[in-house]
Design a protein around this motif. Structure first.
Motif, PDB file in Angstrom:
ATOM      1  N   GLY A  54       0.816  -1.209   0.000  1.00 58.96           N
ATOM      2  CA  GLY A  54       0.000   0.000   0.000  1.00 58.96           C
ATOM      3  C   GLY A  54       0.846   1.254   0.000  1.00 58.96           C
ATOM      4  O   GLY A  54       0.520   2.241  -0.682  1.00 58.96           O
ATOM      5  N   GLY A  58       0.751   3.913  -3.116  1.00 60.81           N
ATOM      6  CA  GLY A  58      -0.055   5.023  -2.630  1.00 60.81           C
ATOM      7  C   GLY A  58       0.418   6.374  -3.103  1.00 60.81           C
ATOM      8  O   GLY A  58       1.423   6.502  -3.826  1.00 60.81           O
ATOM      9  N   ARG A  67      -5.775   7.365  -2.203  1.00 58.02           N
ATOM     10  CA  ARG A  67      -6.560   6.784  -1.106  1.00 58.02           C
ATOM     11  C   ARG A  67      -7.924   7.470  -1.100  1.00 58.02           C
ATOM     12  O   ARG A  67      -8.250   8.267  -0.227  1.00 58.02           O
ATOM     13  N   ILE A  71     -11.323   3.195  -1.456  1.00 56.16           N
ATOM     14  CA  ILE A  71     -10.340   2.529  -0.599  1.00 56.16           C
ATOM     15  C   ILE A  71     -10.736   2.678   0.862  1.00 56.16           C
ATOM     16  O   ILE A  71     -10.666   1.725   1.659  1.00 56.16           O
ATOM     17  N   GLY A 292      -4.935   0.073   2.582  1.00 54.33           N
ATOM     18  CA  GLY A 292      -5.298   1.455   2.896  1.00 54.33           C
ATOM     19  C   GLY A 292      -4.431   2.045   3.992  1.00 54.33           C
ATOM     20  O   GLY A 292      -4.061   3.224   3.940  1.00 54.33           O
ATOM     21  N   MET A 295      -1.173   3.095   2.490  1.00 49.95           N
ATOM     22  CA  MET A 295      -1.251   4.318   1.688  1.00 49.95           C
ATOM     23  C   MET A 295      -1.082   5.587   2.516  1.00 49.95           C
ATOM     24  O   MET A 295      -0.798   6.651   1.972  1.00 49.95           O
TER      25      MET A 295
END
Length: 791
Positions: A54, A58, A67, A71, A292, A295
């Motif tokens: 991520g 990201g 994001r 997400i 997530g 990110m």
């Protein structure tokens, strides 16, 4: 061809970050598939691999994806899923037994980080008291990010995991309450009304989830057996619990966890529904959450200034140290081994969900205090076009001014975005007017500043890394130890081999699901479904129908990750078919079902007693279902006197325990004092929700059964003639069941009676000592606890 290629390429958007939803979803699926596979080769846990992935894709990495709301939505679902699974998979018997220990650990893992964190904020980082307390609450909370890993390795039922999960609910609730109080104090809302409102709302929320949710769930599962509908219903309950939690003033994760506890008894751990819940969560929702989280990581923030690095280092050290101290004290207090301490520390040290919630809330809240140096003079910062520069380098532009200086009602933008006066306040800016003219621009402190925000992200990365490695190491060691211990108990001849006799399509699913509930947890291959085609009787199942029955049995078992071998047998009668298969496959347990509410017919009972029971030395279970087993509230277990003197005692008792562990329903044992003593000793080491009542006169069976309720399941342990626990009333039991309990579920258990399926050296019925009441768990005790280790 060139024209087609040009049209195709020009019609596809390759710009970064990706905006095509199909391409974005493909990228995430590729990460979910390959990140764990690649990083596992270098011994990095797959959970950590997804977080790293991520960070790479990201906005602060290669900027392949933003994001965005999709997400965040999927990640929120994944976080709620983790908490829901923790509540759903918890062993309620152990949970209640260890509730005091969970409270003890929960207070340790809350108070120690609160103390160390507050001191570090005040004396190391030089923060104010409210900010220091809020920072400490972030250390106190933790996320069960390593729970899927522990569950996958099969040690989620361990006492240390149970205590940690229970403690998580306590510390997260307290930490989030601290957040609510600190924020309330900052914005000036803490008063008697605040405390009353918070207390009442939380109490009502907990009562609704824990009392109303089970009633709704039981009603739904009784009436709807469609697989998709049941799964969607579970999701609805998870998110409903989360919404109710937010309405009550606490975080959604608390609602998801309580929803798991509320539905715990309605979703057996060995059921197809449980398998679907775990599969979808581990395959989709939970990976989305981990990606997530990754990110959020901005590695550039750690090179901007030393303040961010210092704050991040202090936060990480305090968080890990405090959680380790709590885990170490818990280990010493309850005499856990090193691997159990690793599990406790690994599960409780990861900072993610509640920590993120606290830091984002704190970052967006501004204190009401400011110093002179934070008061910006419009004379110093005004320019000809009406632009002002705040302390945080955010431009405040007034594009419609009524005079030389902005006045109330003038339109403003922040960094080019049209805003209202309320948005100015959200960015910590306040305009001061005197006689219609702006005289001052005030920039307020954030409750948690940008260095703490960036430090939190680094702390999340490091704590998740440490937690993953620690939990994986502890879980692997414990799984290896359990496998070694189970392989030392008994020999290959004593392994469970279960035969499920099925002949009707409408009873197959319920019968197979019942068998999956009572079987040994590790036995997912030595399972056989048998349908006998009678060569003599014309009313027996046809070959075509028999194949449909076996196919449905295989599909039902596969939905819970079990493999059934279908056996289609042609024989002169059903009894011969079953008894011959028992010998050929070395069967140890037989499961049979009765259809609907017809009860036990005289012909069937005759075949059972004079044929199968006399010719098959197995533990035999006869099951009649009037409602799904998962909706049963109590199992009333009637045990004859001297049952402990028979060789099959330990084997049927294990089946009872498996059912209790899978369904979570209360077990109410009725038996003689000597018999109950053995069961209570097992209960002391392997806790389930149970009650024990003395009962020895089977002539009074119907009087005792007056207390049976509609949602009770009767479990009646019987015996064959000429064996220690046999009673003449047992021949009347089928008639009683047909007449008085036609609307109840019931199970008849005929224990194994000789050593056909067990080692001679374990228990010998010819030993005179077996015919006397035993005060210690010696020979039969070894069998009981050996079997319980293996399950």
């Amino acid at each position: 061809m060139d024209i087609i290629a040009v049209v195709f390429l020009t019609g596809f958007d390759y710009s970064l970050p990706l905006t095509n939803p199909v391409l974005k979803f493909l990228l995430i699926l590729v990460i979910i598939l390959f990140a764990p596979l690649l990083l596992n080769k270098v011994k990095i846990p797959h959970l950590l691999g997804l977080i790293i992935a991520g960070a790479v894709i990201g906005p602060n990495g290669f900027n392949l994806m933003e994001r965005d709301s999709s997400i965040i939505l999927s990640g929120t679902a994944g976080l709620l899923y983790i908490m829901f699974l923790a509540g759903l998979e918890i062993d309620m018997g152990e949970f209640k037994k260890n509730s005091g220990r969970s409270l003890y650990f929960g207070m340790l893992t809350f108070l120690i980080p609160m103390g160390l964190g507050t001191a570090a904020g005040l004396y190391v980082l030089g923060l104010s008291l409210p900010t220091s307390v809020l920072l400490a609450s972030m250390f106190a909370s933790h996320t069960l990010i390593a729970y899927p890993l522990v569950s996958k390795l099969g040690v989620a039922k361990d006492k240390s995991v149970n205590i940690t999960v229970g403690g998580t609910m306590i510390t997260d609730t307290l930490a989030l309450l601290v957040l609510a109080v600190v924020v309330g104090m900052t914005v000036g809302e803490v008063n008697d009304e605040f405390w009353i409102r918070l207390s009442v709302s939380i109490t009502l929320f907990a009562l609704v989830v824990m009392l109303i949710f089970p009633l709704i769930g039981r009603w739904f599962f009784k009436r709807f057996d469609d697989n998709v509908s049941q799964y969607i219903f579970v999701l609805v309950m998870v998110f409903l619990g989360a919404v109710l939690a937010e309405v009550a003033g606490v975080e959604a994760i608390i609602g998801a966890f309580l929803a798991g506890l509320a539905l715990n008894k309605l979703i057996p751990h060995t059921s197809p529904l449980m398998n679907r819940i775990e599969f979808v969560g581990n395959a989709i929702f939970i990976p989305f959450f981990l990606i997530g989280v990754g990110m959020l990581i901005d590695y550039r923030a750690f090179f901007k200034n030393w303040e961010t690095i210092t704050v991040a280092a202090v936060m990480t050290v305090i968080a890990l140290t405090a959680k380790y101290i709590a885990a170490w004290i818990t280990q010493k207090s309850f005499r856990f081994n090193v691997d159990q301490r690793r599990l406790i520390f690994g599960l409780s040290s990861a900072q993610a969900a509640a920590t993120l919630a606290a830091v984002l809330v704190g970052y967006n809240i501004f204190t009401k205090e400011f110093s002179n140096k934070e008061s910006l003079s419009p004379d110093m910062f005004a320019v000809s076009d009406g632009t002002f520069l705040s302390k945080e380098n955010k431009k405040v532009r007034f594009v419609e001014m009524s005079g030389e200086y902005p006045a109330i009602g003038d339109v403003a933008t922040i960094s080019g975005e049209m805003v209202s006066e309320s948005l100015l306040a959200k960015n910590g800016l306040e305009l001061v007017f005197d006689n219609g003219e702006m005289t001052e621009i005030r920039a307020y402190h954030r409750l948690l500043g940008e260095p703490i925000l960036n430090g939190t992200i680094l702390m999340i990365l490091i704590t998740c890394t440490v937690a993953s490695f620690q939990a994986q190491k502890g879980a692997k060691n414990m799984a290896i130890r359990e496998a070694s211990e189970s392989s030392d108990v008994g020999d290959s001849d004593s392994k469970e081999r279960m035969l499920i006799a099925v002949d009707q399509l409408d009873t197959v699913e319920e019968t197979v699901n019942f068998a999956m509930t009572v079987k040994a947890r590790k036995n997912n291959r030595h399972l056989y479904a048998l349908t006998v085609v009678d060569d003599v009787e014309s009313n027996g199942p046809s070959e075509k129908n028999a194949k449909k029955v076996l196919d449905l049995a295989a599909v039902t078992a596969a939905s819970s990750d079990n493999q059934i071998e279908g056996l289609l047998r042609y024989d002169v009668n059903i009894v011969n078919g079953i008894t011959n298969v028992v010998k050929e496959q070395k069967i140890t347990d037989i499961v049979m079902a009765l259809k609907g509410n017809k009860g036990i017919s005289g012909s069937f009972f005759g075949k059972l007693t004079s044929g199968i029971l006399t010719r098959c030395n197995t533990t035999t279970l006869l099951y009649k279902s009037s409602q799904p087993l998962s909706t049963i509230k109590r199992n009333l277990v009637f045990i004859p006197a001297n049952a402990e003197k028979e060789i099959g005692f330990a084997y049927w008792l294990v089946k009872i325990w498996n059912m209790a562990r899978s369904t979570g329903a209360k077990m109410v044992f009725y038996g003689a004092v000597n018999t109950l003593e053995y069961i209570q000793k097992v209960h002391a080491k392997h806790a389930i929700e149970a009650e024990f009542h003395e009962f020895s006169d089977w002539e009074d069976f119907l009087i005792l059964a007056r207390d049976v309720k509609k949602e009770d399941n009767l479990v009646i342990v019987l015996s064959r003639k000429n064996y220690p626990s046999y009673h003449s009333v047992m021949t009347k039991i089928p008639g009683y069941l047909n007449k008085y309990f036609e609307n109840n579920n019931y199970i008849l258990i005929y224990p194994l009676q000789n050593n056909n399926a067990v080692n001679q050296s374990q228990v010998d019925l010819k030993n005179p000592a077996m015919m006397q009441p035993m005060e210690k768990l010696d020979e039969i005790g070894k069998t009981i606890f050996g079997l319980f280790k293996k399950k």
